[in-house]
Design an enzyme around this catalytic site. Structure first.
Site, short mmCIF file in Angstrom:
data_model
loop_
_atom_site.label_atom_id
_atom_site.label_comp_id
_atom_site.label_asym_id
_atom_site.label_seq_id
_atom_site.Cartn_x
_atom_site.Cartn_y
_atom_site.Cartn_z
N ASP A 291 41.60 34.31 78.29
CA ASP A 291 42.17 33.59 79.41
C ASP A 291 41.16 33.63 80.56
OD1 ASP A 291 43.94 32.22 81.11
OD2 ASP A 291 45.69 33.29 80.32
N GLU A 497 52.56 30.53 87.31
CA GLU A 497 52.14 31.90 87.01
C GLU A 497 52.81 32.91 87.94
OE1 GLU A 497 47.86 31.92 86.63
OE2 GLU A 497 47.95 30.84 84.73
#
Length: 609
Positions: A291, A497
């Protein structure tokens, strides 16, 4: 020292088997070229010199990193083709693979079709529809020059307090497994004889997919982003690994490692899960990408001792590193670690083989540049119709009148006077949610689309007067205004997020109070725009006539009008349990004590009341 090229160049022969081409190309590569292939940089630090001389394997746009604001697909294609030409000018001419977060359509691009977020698609329970969403997305992504989307997220949701709840298809592994059909839409459907675990791409109208985030990202304690999933391996396998079996069976080409931990072990450095489980046990032959800055999460404090983070992450099984900015440090540390023997050459070769395999399968060596004929598909009527269908099938009817004998819906489209209330009724940015234009999303007219208010005006009769108030006026509340009914739209503002982590889950901007104030005076239908269940006050449930969970539906608001005025019935079923209060969380449908406000799978129709 640069090696002299061998002959013949099997890797340039499009008729040679992929494995032969891959092995041949690998045998010609220097260590610098191999490490370059393992490096993904952000487009803002990409330049012709950097791409060519560092042998960069991948470039990406972080969310909101456009060529320029409101850039169209053709502008993106111009930029990406420029990067690609730099890669092709390198010694071996290995093309880059360009990646982007196209998670509900090509959502970074102005004018693209924006589909409902995954939680809404999960409510449809329609795997074929989701496949068609993937196929439409693939065309629009490829039209912009992009080869690879970081989608789908196949997290199984454990707690709606998680800020990425809307990126999950639901709380049940069975729902998420079914919705992995998005991969068949993005990549195309492999033939029956296709070997399990081997990456697949049907052709130039398809895009490389990425199953994420491996593994357990949706199950963290208290729904904390990038937190810790506390579970036995058996539980992890049964719930969180299960969707990856479906992804791998469909030939998913890449898998992204999770920021989260499993029982305290950071996924980015977990050899057991990344290598022994994903690559060996499940037989995944594509490549694993980190990521964003994912290797830095390995250390405490994060970002410290970067060299050791690189060592642990690569040895654990990360194949390509989303650097995204500090590529010089990554390349330097990687080179030193390989030359010192701390990262075995065999591990580097395995990583590069996997990356090259995907590039060959994707046809990037034959067709490295954008097919400009696809530009006509961007935001086209056919794609918007698919999105409209997805919207109407995703809507979950939670209340319709006081009982089955007195339904409030469908509404009379020829009513004399209708009141529409709420900023969410006329805000395409709020309607789309996060990961639209920029990572966190934006309120306002950020792209081309039809708001709920637009859709209502298009659907009602010629003689019907539609009055819109962002907030209900005192005059309206005092008199009732002679309205036949009101449609009130409330909900969350865009987020993504960890900024979306929320321990209270109350409707923002006094949403419950606005609903109650209107509903006390005028018969009211409520649309709740949210990425997850929210606290519904008793007064809202009592005073309103009808209540619809609209999730984050995207650009095609006419899908909502299609249903409330009776052209189509409601079909959506809750993909996640709707709690009474946050003290109940996490709420599990298979728990002994399960007392939700609305259970998993709940959803009324016009006739079920």
């Amino acid at each position: 020292m640069v090696e002299i090229e061998k002959s013949p160049c099997v890797y340039k022969n499009r008729d040679a088997p992929v494995e032969a081409r891959m092995k041949d190309l690998l045998s010609r590569m220097t260590l610098s070229e191999k490490i370059g292939q393992m490096t993904q940089i952000e487009r803002s630090v990409a330049s012709p010199l950097v791409i060519t001389h560092s042998f960069i394997g991948s470039v990406q746009s972080g969310a909101g990193s456009w060529p320029f604001e409101d850039a169209k697909s053709s502008d993106w294609a111009d930029m990406i083709d420029g990067f690609q030409r730099s890669a092709l000018a390198s010694r071996l001419g290995i093309p880059i693979i360009y990646g982007i977060d196209a998670v509900h359509g090509n959502n970074n691009v102005y004018g693209a079709t924006i589909f409902p977020h995954n939680v809404g698609l999960g409510a449809t329970r329609d795997a074929d529809l989701v496949r068609r969403v993937g196929a439409a997305t693939a065309l629009e992504v490829r039209a912009s020059g992009v080869h690879w989307t970081f989608a789908p997220c196949v997290a199984v949701l454990g707690d709606p307090r998680w800020g990425r709840c809307y990126e999950s298809y639901g709380e049940a592994a069975e729902i998420v497994c079914e919705m992995t059909s998005l991969i068949a839409g993005l990549q195309g459907e492999p033939p029956q004889e296709h070997p399990n675990g081997y990456p697949f791409l049907s052709g130039r109208n398809n895009v490389v997919a990425c199953a994420k985030h491996f593994v357990g990202d949706g199950g963290t304690d208290k729904g904390i982003s990038e937190g810790n999933t506390i579970a036995s391996y058996e539980e992890l396998e049964r719930i969180h690994i299960a969707p990856y079996l479906n992804c791998i069976a469909q030939g998913v080409s890449t898998v992204m490692a999770s920021f989260s931990s499993w029982n305290g072990s950071r996924l980015h450095s977990d050899y057991f899960l990344l290598t022994e489980v994903l690559k060996q046990k499940l037989g995944f032959k594509g490549f694993v990408v980190s990521d964003w800055d994912g290797l830095e999460t390995i250390s405490e404090p994060q970002g410290s001792n970067y060299r050791n983070c690189v060592k642990l992450g690569i040895n654990a099984g990360i194949d390509m590193v989303m650097v995204p900015f500090k590529y010089e440090q990554f390349i330097e540390d990687m080179t030193d670690l390989v030359e010192s023997g701390e990262i075995p050459m065999a591990r580097v070769n395995d990583a590069v083989e996997r990356i090259l395999r995907v590039k060959f399968v994707a046809g990037l060596f034959e067709h490295p540049l954008t097919d400009r004929s696809l530009l006509l598909t961007v935001g086209c009527k056919e794609h918007r119709e698919v999105a409209r269908e997805a919207v109407r099938k995703s809507l979950v009817l939670l209340k319709n009148g006081e009982n089955a004998g007195t339904p409030f819906l469908p509404l009379d489209r020829n009513a004399k006077r209708i009141l529409v209330v709420g900023m969410h009724a006329n805000d395409i940015g709020n309607q789309c949610g996060g990961w639209t234009k920029i990572k966190s999303g934006q309120s306002g007219s950020i792209t081309i689309g039809t708001t709920l208010l637009d859709a209502i005006k298009l659907a009602v009769g010629d003689k019907t007067e539609v009055i819109y108030e962002k907030t209900p006026s005192k005059e309206t509340l005092a008199s009732g205004g002679g309205f036949s009914y009101a449609i009130v739209a409330v909900g969350e503002l865009p987020y993504a997020e960890m900024k979306g982590d929320n321990s209270e889950l109350t409707i923002p901007l006094n949403g419950n109070d606005i609903v109650t104030a209107v509903a006390e005076k005028i018969p009211t239908l409520v649309f709740l725009f949210s990425g997850r269940p929210m606290v519904l006050e008793p007064t809202v449930l009592e005073k309103t006539e009808a209540l619809v969970a609209a999730w984050l539906p995207g650009t095609e608001g006419q899908g909502m009008a299609d249903v409330i005025f009776g052209d189509y019935d409601f079909e959506g079923k809750l993909p996640v349990s709707w709690f009474k209060n946050v003290d109940q969380l996490p709420l599990k449908a298979d728990a002994n004590l399960y007392e939700p406000l609305f259970p998993l799978g709940f959803g009324l129709t016009f006739n079920s009341g």
